[in-house]
Design an enzyme around this catalytic site. Structure first.
Site, mmCIF file in Angstrom:
data_model
loop_
_atom_site.group_PDB
_atom_site.id
_atom_site.type_symbol
_atom_site.label_atom_id
_atom_site.label_comp_id
_atom_site.label_asym_id
_atom_site.label_seq_id
_atom_site.Cartn_x
_atom_site.Cartn_y
_atom_site.Cartn_z
ATOM 1 N N ASP A 278 0.815 -1.219 0.000
ATOM 2 C CA ASP A 278 0.000 0.000 0.000
ATOM 3 C C ASP A 278 0.847 1.267 0.000
ATOM 4 O OD1 ASP A 278 -2.259 -1.736 0.311
ATOM 5 O OD2 ASP A 278 -1.736 -1.873 2.427
ATOM 6 N N GLU A 279 2.020 1.201 -0.602
ATOM 7 C CA GLU A 279 2.907 2.371 -0.614
ATOM 8 C C GLU A 279 2.437 3.427 -1.604
ATOM 9 O OE1 GLU A 279 3.992 -0.727 -1.134
ATOM 10 O OE2 GLU A 279 5.438 -1.225 0.428
ATOM 11 N N LYS B 90 2.171 2.341 -5.065
ATOM 12 C CA LYS B 90 2.836 1.911 -6.308
ATOM 13 C C LYS B 90 1.982 2.282 -7.515
ATOM 14 C CE LYS B 90 2.861 -2.367 -4.753
ATOM 15 N NZ LYS B 90 2.622 -2.247 -3.315
ATOM 16 N N LYS C 193 0.058 4.728 -8.088
ATOM 17 C CA LYS C 193 0.143 6.120 -8.514
ATOM 18 C C LYS C 193 1.377 6.344 -9.390
ATOM 19 C CE LYS C 193 0.026 10.853 -6.940
ATOM 20 N NZ LYS C 193 -0.192 11.781 -5.843
ATOM 21 N N GLY D 160 -4.587 -4.343 -4.776
ATOM 22 C CA GLY D 160 -5.689 -3.483 -5.187
ATOM 23 C C GLY D 160 -5.280 -2.047 -5.296
ATOM 24 N N HIS D 161 -5.694 -1.425 -6.379
ATOM 25 C CA HIS D 161 -5.570 0.024 -6.393
ATOM 26 C C HIS D 161 -6.680 0.651 -7.212
ATOM 27 C CE1 HIS D 161 -3.031 0.231 -10.119
ATOM 28 N NE2 HIS D 161 -3.525 1.442 -10.169
ATOM 29 N N GLN E 153 1.897 -6.265 -3.670
ATOM 30 C CA GLN E 153 2.341 -6.408 -2.282
ATOM 31 C C GLN E 153 3.699 -5.702 -2.134
ATOM 32 O OE1 GLN E 153 1.161 -9.661 -3.768
ATOM 33 N NE2 GLN E 153 -0.722 -8.619 -3.317
ATOM 34 N N THR F 54 -8.614 -3.484 -0.787
ATOM 35 C CA THR F 54 -9.204 -4.795 -1.072
ATOM 36 C C THR F 54 -10.199 -5.213 -0.003
ATOM 37 O OG1 THR F 54 -7.236 -5.440 -2.292
ATOM 38 C CG2 THR F 54 -8.625 -7.227 -1.530
ATOM 39 N N SER G 123 5.881 12.434 -3.439
ATOM 40 C CA SER G 123 4.474 12.634 -3.761
ATOM 41 C C SER G 123 3.768 13.271 -2.577
ATOM 42 C CB SER G 123 3.836 11.281 -4.092
ATOM 43 O OG SER G 123 2.441 11.432 -4.207
HETATM 44 P P1 IMP Z 1 -2.553 -12.954 1.505
HETATM 45 O O1 IMP Z 1 -1.658 -12.400 0.460
HETATM 46 O O2 IMP Z 1 -4.010 -12.692 1.262
HETATM 47 O O3 IMP Z 1 -2.263 -14.394 1.803
HETATM 48 O O4 IMP Z 1 -2.238 -12.160 2.877
HETATM 49 C C1 IMP Z 1 -1.007 -12.308 3.552
HETATM 50 C C2 IMP Z 1 -0.565 -10.997 4.156
HETATM 51 O O5 IMP Z 1 -0.240 -10.090 3.131
HETATM 52 C C3 IMP Z 1 -1.633 -10.298 5.003
HETATM 53 O O6 IMP Z 1 -0.977 -9.630 6.063
HETATM 54 C C4 IMP Z 1 -2.237 -9.302 4.059
HETATM 55 O O7 IMP Z 1 -2.812 -8.214 4.736
HETATM 56 C C5 IMP Z 1 -0.996 -8.880 3.275
HETATM 57 N N1 IMP Z 1 -1.320 -8.396 1.932
HETATM 58 C C6 IMP Z 1 -1.644 -9.110 0.851
HETATM 59 N N2 IMP Z 1 -1.831 -8.323 -0.213
HETATM 60 C C7 IMP Z 1 -1.622 -7.065 0.193
HETATM 61 C C8 IMP Z 1 -1.647 -5.794 -0.462
HETATM 62 O O8 IMP Z 1 -1.894 -5.672 -1.668
HETATM 63 N N3 IMP Z 1 -1.348 -4.716 0.322
HETATM 64 C C9 IMP Z 1 -1.025 -4.832 1.635
HETATM 65 N N4 IMP Z 1 -0.984 -5.992 2.278
HETATM 66 C C10 IMP Z 1 -1.282 -7.097 1.578
#
Ligand code: IMP
Length: 401
Positions: free
Chosen positions: A12-13, A15, A17, A39-40, A217, A293, A401
């Site tokens: 969630d940095e 990316k 944008k 998700g974005h 991620q 998400t 940013s």
């Molecule tokens: P999973 O990827 O759904 O198995 O989740 C594993 C860990 O990764 C959890 O702590 C989620 O909150 C984190 N995570 C997965 N996808 C994202 C993302 O896009 N942004 C931030 N955290 C994520």
């Protein structure tokens, strides 16, 4: 030429944008790992698009988009995202025949296991990511290319369900009916079949084009180098993007790392600079830190130089973008973690972050950096903050940013 964008913290940095900003310079945008856990949200011409699986280049009329072999694809979600566009984007999208498929039972397993873990839950997004990657590694997964022969795929799945009968029962999950499954798979094939190709070959045939690998991620969620087991199930770092696309390390031109001016994390796991007091609340509020998400409130805290330096090194960052600086507007002092303490001082990111305490230094805050578009116009203390981070993380901060 291949450039790569990677998150340096726990996701969630922002990316998306930066990808949106630079996407017009690229002919091909590639997703190489993760799935619809990412998700974005992008707004184009007043319409809001929530992208989870589609690469961001779908918003660029000239770019080709590739879902690489390292991605886990939930076809239902992908079809939904494609259909959300008013125009046909199918001629702008290719899906690797080697990418693994998420089926409903993976999602059910993910959620059931999280429930059983109780207070030790990972805090996954519940999207079936872990179970799908587990099947891939156990060599019982389903690849998108297998949609070509549904009879054979059904046979394979029937065997899979038979082998896992006891496990499904234990988790309280129903085994899907084969008839219903066939219907679903036929639907996936009809909607996506034409886009499923050998994307590795496609990328190799197009080396004369500019490509962007869009990370999902982030580094500290990497299955090997992150805060295991509180991680996602893919290699999120730069080298994972190469495995997940079939591009060789020699093709990599530039790695752009993305970090927020502070730190957030969703889900469980260690987070040394988390602030559970009023500062953390203020960051959450000012930064609107709620998941795209899952809508979960994100845990918030200060910038962690030790973690960022580790991430810069793991990814070989050529340049860094620091996002959401203005969220720190209005703090009298801003804290930065420069080392950890655990039986003495440590200035590297250990394999486990157990019982690690942050060592902070405080820098002077600033009033307002929002809406500034030139470096010269930033408040002095904001500039000093960025220069301090640049000095400590060991990479050039090219964007703020
Ligand atoms: P999973 O990827 O759904 O198995 O989740 C594993 C860990 O990764 C959890 O702590 C989620 O909150 C984190 N995570 C997965 N996808 C994202 C993302 O896009 N942004 C931030 N955290 C994520």
């Amino acid at each position: 030429m291949v450039d790569l964008i990677v998150g340096l913290q726990w996701g969630d940095e922002g990316k998306g944008k930066i990808v949106d900003l630079v996407a017009k310079n690229y002919d091909i945008i590639i997703r190489s790992q993760g799935g619809h856990n990412a998700g974005h949200t992008v707004v184009v011409d007043g319409k809001k698009y929530a992208l989870h699986l589609l690469p961001s280049g779908v918003l660029n009329p000239n770019a080709m988009n590739v879902i690489g072999n390292g991605v886990v694809v939930y076809p239902k979600q992908l079809i939904k995202e494609i259909n959300n566009f008013d125009k046909n984007i199918k001629n702008k999208l290719l899906i690797s025949d080697k990418a693994h498929m998420i089926l409903d039972h993976h999602i059910a397993i993910d959620q059931a296991r999280e429930k059983l873990r109780g207070k030790n839950a990972i805090g996954t997004t519940g999207r079936g990511i872990g179970p799908a990657y587990a099947d891939k590694i156990a060599r019982v997964g389903i690849r998108m290319g297998e949609l070509k022969n549904i009879d054979k795929l059904i046979e394979k799945l029937a065997h899979y369900y038979e082998m896992n009968k006891g496990y499904f029962e234990y988790l309280g999950i129903d085994i899907p009916s084969i008839e219903k499954l066939r219907e679903e798979l036929e639907e996936y094939k009809k909607a996506l079949g034409d886009m499923i190709v050998d994307t590795t070959k496609y990328l190799w045939d197009n080396f004369d084009k500019n490509m962007l690998l869009e990370g999902a991620q982030a580094t500290l969620l990497d299955i090997d180098h992150g805060t295991y087991p509180y991680v996602t199930s893919s290699n999120t770092i730069a080298s994972g993007a190469l495995t997940g696309s079939g591009l060789s390390p020699k093709k990599l031109n530039k790695v752009i790392g993305i970090a927020k001016a502070y730190t957030t994390r969703v889900g469980n796991g260690p987070f040394p600079t988390e602030d559970i007091g009023s500062d953390g609340d203020k960051i959450r509020k000012q930064g609107a830190e709620f998941g795209t998400t899952t809508g979960r409130p994100r845990r918030c805290g200060w910038f962690d130089v030790v973690a960022a330096r580790y991430a810069v090194e793991l990814n070989g960052c050529d340049e860094v973008a620091i996002m959401k600086l203005d969220v720190l507007d209005g703090f009298d002092k801003v804290k930065v973690c420069i080392a950890y303490e655990r039986e003495g001082k440590i200035d590297y990111f250990p394999s486990d972050l157990d019982k690690v305490k942050p060592v902070y230094i405080e820098l002077e805050g600033w009033d307002k950096s929002a809406n500034v578009t030139k470096w010269e116009d930033l408040p002095n203390n904001a500039k000093k903050y960025i220069e301090f981070l640049e000095d400590k993380i060991g990479s050039h901060i090219k964007y703020v940013s």
